[in-house]
Design an enzyme around this catalytic site. Structure first.
Site, short mmCIF file in Angstrom:
data_model
loop_
_atom_site.label_atom_id
_atom_site.label_comp_id
_atom_site.label_asym_id
_atom_site.label_seq_id
_atom_site.Cartn_x
_atom_site.Cartn_y
_atom_site.Cartn_z
CG HIS A 99 0.03 2.94 8.48
ND1 HIS A 99 -0.45 1.86 9.24
CD2 HIS A 99 1.44 2.68 8.19
CE1 HIS A 99 0.71 0.97 9.09
NE2 HIS A 99 1.67 1.25 8.49
CD GLU A 100 3.13 3.68 5.14
OE1 GLU A 100 4.44 3.72 5.50
OE2 GLU A 100 2.71 2.98 5.02
N GLY A 103 0.85 -1.16 -0.12
CA GLY A 103 -0.14 0.15 -0.12
C GLY A 103 0.89 1.20 0.05
CB ALA A 104 2.05 3.44 1.45
CG MET A 105 8.75 1.44 2.17
SD MET A 105 8.51 0.22 3.54
CE MET A 105 9.96 0.40 4.51
CD GLU A 106 8.03 2.05 7.06
OE1 GLU A 106 8.54 1.19 7.75
OE2 GLU A 106 7.07 1.85 6.29
CG ASN A 107 11.00 4.40 1.34
OD1 ASN A 107 11.32 3.41 1.93
ND2 ASN A 107 10.36 4.57 0.17
CD GLU A 126 4.73 -1.90 9.12
OE1 GLU A 126 3.54 -1.11 9.32
OE2 GLU A 126 5.74 -1.51 8.44
#
Length: 828
Positions: free
Chosen positions: A299-300, A265-269, A322
């Site tokens: 969330h991210e 869904g997404a990634m927290e870079n 998470e």
């Protein structure tokens, strides 16, 4: 030994012997538009201290050309996953020149060619261990470093990384962008993106803080980017988290990029958060879709603190980022944005994921025992995310908001830019709350399984609350009554439940909700009278959270075989059309079709499918024009029509423009409708070709691939089967399309011949394909037969198969066994 599959023990030994300081990564992406070029040059320079003479670097690519240690060239010792280093001193500078591979699986540096404008787009995705597909690195979360990225790319491209550019050199058709060094971060959250992305800028200010904001998407989707709302939610989130955590956002800028063919869904870079384009609609979007995107943005953002600033030492404590981010996404949505019913959707949908995962034979504690990277990859599941968030929600109810957030503040202050384990957080929370958190941790974080709550009457006529798999709960019981056509809460009790049986005093009530307000993590059953009330009056319950808990209870009982599937479907048909909360409606609709396809006995399935198709068509016709409900029912109608052709003329009419007032038939819905017609034999390849000419985009080509594979022809399905296993050119999304087409319509008569071959192929696929692709094959092509015996035979014959592969097969077996068990119970 598979040297690509790093173990917890060996990485712990490496981090004990090596202290990494700085890493410089130089990437030459100038050749990316050339489709024949499979790889790109990558140079990594690492500065680190060592207490031993040897170690290794992680790298997966086409070639390692040279390795030098402290200025001295070494013989390249490379096995395809690890580069051996020797002759180390106390302080070292290691330089590795290599060629990495462009990805089509979404792992590493993914390359996408947009058919609309023939432009090339690149982005990275690493979690948990794919940074090594781009650079030589120490691929483990507890070896943080300052990273400096230098990227050569065509002029005119946006080039992005975690930090802003320090300077850019322009050449003839080429630009070199050197980014400012990052603060200490783990390899898996470094990031690079490059391509002619369209960009919308913004900013966020608070006191002396000034954060530059950016939202990016490929050019052909720029008209569908609702950047204003994305930026609004971003600012609201930064306001909330800055105050809640009392630790200023540390990562400089805040870019958010939406990319094609994304696995997550997404990634927290940090500084470059990456999202799937699925969060952008090419037409109409429901408020539930926008709420889900806002939840993911938040969330991210929570990860900028939980995960990026403070990172788990190893993947055992994945929950430390998470679970917290999942909780914070809903909490921040509810208190900081217009999506104030986030906990309603969480109760009905997010927790359903957790309940399902927690009932599998492969369930695990929230704090899991993760022995290696393959196990880590599969641990991004409903336990780590949704159950962890639900448990944190009840923890907040236990210790209070103030103590929880003060504990978080102290946790960040004490561990900034470091790595932690479970105890590091519990120490801070115990100190703030004045409570010993060890018992709570043992009961909720270090055990697995989900309890079930129900009521019964003992021999003396007293009410007793019965709990299976007992755990301590602080919960509320709501008593509701029917009054003037509405169902309203009249009374509420709050109590602690610890053991298997708890005596309670329940006043007379039409409906009793055992986990009112959804404070705890438990499957709560409805008593017989409450179930009758729900059958007659579910849609009359005023409180959307109460309705969410009822819908959740019904679904759990159906999955467990305690509520007959046909009865559940009657309730859905009676009340779904009157469900006013779009988040709840869009959860109920897929559960209904799943029930028909999996839990309804064979003898009743066709009739139930016909009833459902008629139901969704009727609801579509009567829904308010232009409403979210109308769009949701249209999508449900398209889904139902792939299993039943009784309404194929209506489907065709929708495609030809004869639509109810207010309904937008966007490209994605058009493909869904057309694929339904193809699946039931009411459209052919010429129709697909015509639709692809109408929508010759990346999404359109993927949808066309799925539609063609959905044709109800044995040869077509045989070709899809062969393509899924053997066509190595398929991207991740194209593989999903082929698998979806192969399984379309639930036509076992077209695909059952491949059941035995599946078990022959999965071992080889696991060893030869990346874990992301192999996972899609193992799950997507699992045979939904009428017996678990072939699965049991494979498990018995392959005890030494990789643990992660066995886990996937065991989980699919459990899903199949549940289907068979529930269907059999319905017949009896």
């Amino acid at each position: 030994m598979d040297t690509a599959n790093l173990t917890r023990e060996e990485t712990a030994a490496r981090s004990a012997a090596v202290t990494v300081h700085r890493i410089r990564v130089e990437l030459d992406l100038t050749g990316a538009p050339e489709r024949a070029r499979t790889g790109f040059p990558t140079v990594t320079t690492l500065e680190f201290d060592a207490t031993g003479e040897s170690t290794w670097l992680d790298f997966i690519g086409e070639e390692v050309r040279s390795v030098s240690v402290n200025g001295v060239d070494q013989e390249v010792v490379y096995d395809g996953a690890r580069i051996s280093l020797s002759g180390l001193a106390a302080a070292n500078v290691v330089r590795v020149e290599a060629v990495a591979a462009y990805s089509r699986s979404g792992e590493g540096l993914h390359r996408f060619h947009d058919p609309v404008d023939d432009e090339t787009y690149l982005y990275t995705q690493y979690e948990p261990a794919d940074a090594r597909r781009v650079m030589a690195c120490f691929e483990q979360p507890d070896m943080k470093a300052e990273y400096t990225f230098v990227v050569d790319a065509p002029t005119g491209w946006q080039v992005l990384s975690n930090q802003s550019p320090a300077h850019t050199d322009l050449g003839v058709g080429v630009q070199r962008v050197e980014f400012a060094p990052t603060l200490p971060i783990s390899s898996y959250i470094t990031a690079v993106a490059a391509g002619p992305y369209s960009r919308v800028d913004g900013e966020w200010r608070r006191d002396e803080l000034h954060i530059a904001l950016g939202v990016l998407v490929r050019r052909s989707l720029a008209s569908h980017l609702d950047a204003d709302e994305i930026l609004e939610v971003t600012r609201q989130g930064l306001d909330f988290f800055t105050e809640a955590f009392a630790y200023p956002y540390p990562w400089g800028k805040y870019d958010q990029i939406f990319v094609p063919e994304y696995n997550l869904g997404a990634m927290e870079n940090p500084g470059l958060v990456t999202f799937t384009e699925a969060y952008l609609s090419r037409g109409a979007a429901t408020d539930a879709q926008r709420a889900a995107r806002a939840n993911t943005i938040l969330h991210e953002m929570a990860h900028m603190w939980f995960g990026d600033l403070v990172t788990m030492t190893w993947w055992d404590d994945l929950w430390l980022k998470e679970s917290f981010a999942d909780y914070m996404g809903a909490h921040a949505s509810a208190v900081a944005t217009r999506y104030q019913d986030a906990w309603v959707t969480f109760a009905a949908r997010r927790k359903a994921w957790a309940y399902q995962q927690d009932q599998l034979p492969t369930t695990h504690p929230i704090v899991a025992d993760i022995t290696d990277l393959e196990a880590a990859k599969l641990n991004f599941d409903g336990i780590t995310y949704a159950k962890g968030a639900a448990v944190l929600k009840q923890l907040v109810a236990f210790v209070g908001d103030d103590a929880f957030f003060e504990g978080a503040r102290r946790y960040f202050a004490a561990n900034a830019f470091g790595n932690t384990t479970l105890n590091d957080f519990l120490v801070q929370l115990s100190a703030v709350s004045g409570r010993d958190m060890s018992d709570w941790s043992a009961a909720w974080l270090q055990t697995s399984g989900v309890s079930t709550l129900s009521t019964e009457t003992d021999e003396e006529g007293r009410s007793v609350l019965v709990q299976t798999d007992p755990r301590p709960h602080r919960l509320r019981i709501g008593m509701y009554e029917r009054l003037d056509g509405r169902v309203l809460r009249r009374e509420q009790q709050e109590l602690d439940v610890i053991g298997e049986r708890t005596a309670i005093e329940l006043p007379d009530a039409d409906l009793v909700l055992l986990n009112d307000d959804d404070l705890t993590y438990v499957k709560a059953r409805l008593d017989a009278r409450s179930l009758r009330t729900v059958e007659e009056s579910l849609s009359a319950i005023d409180d959307p959270l109460a309705r969410a808990l009822v819908w959740s209870s019904l679904w759990n009982a159906t999955r467990d075989g305690e509520l007959e599937a046909l009865r559940y479907l009657r309730i859905v048909r009676s009340h779904a059309a009157d469900e006013s909360n779009i988040g709840l409606l869009t959860g109920v609709l897929p559960n209904a079709i799943y029930t028909i396809r999996h839990f309804v006995p064979d003898a009743s399935r066709d009739e139930e499918q016909r009833r459902w198709t008629d139901t969704v068509w009727s609801a579509l016709e009567t829904a308010d024009a232009g409403s979210d409900a109308q769009l949701s029912w249209a999508r449900a109608f398209a889904t139902a029509s792939a299993f039943d052709d009784r309404r194929h003329e209506e489907v065709r009419a929708l495609l030809e423009g004869n639509v109810p007032e207010g309904l937008v038939i966007d490209p994605d819905l058009r493909w869904q409708l057309l694929t339904a017609l193809v699946t039931v034999g009411q459209a052919d390849d010429e129709d697909v070709t015509a639709e692809q000419e109408r929508d010759d985009t990346g999404d359109g080509r993927t949808a066309a691939r799925r539609a063609r594979a959905s044709r109800p022809d044995a040869d077509v399905r045989r070709d899809a089967w062969d393509s899924a296993w053997n066509d190595l050119s398929l991207s991740n999304d194209h593989l999903d399309a082929v698998i979806g087409g192969f399984r379309a319509g639930g036509r076992r008569d077209l695909i059952s011949e491949f059941d035995d071959e599946y078990f022959v192929r999965i071992g080889r696929a696991w060893s030869e394909r990346s874990i992301e692709i192999a996972r899609r094959l193992v799950i997507g092509l699992f045979p939904a037969s009428e017996s678990v015996e072939p699965v049991d035979a494979w498990l018995a014959a392959n005890p030494a198969a990789p643990a992660a592969l066995r886990r996937l097969v065991m989980e699919q077996r459990d899903h199949l066994a549940r289907d068979l068990r529930v269907r059999a119970a319905s017949v009896s």
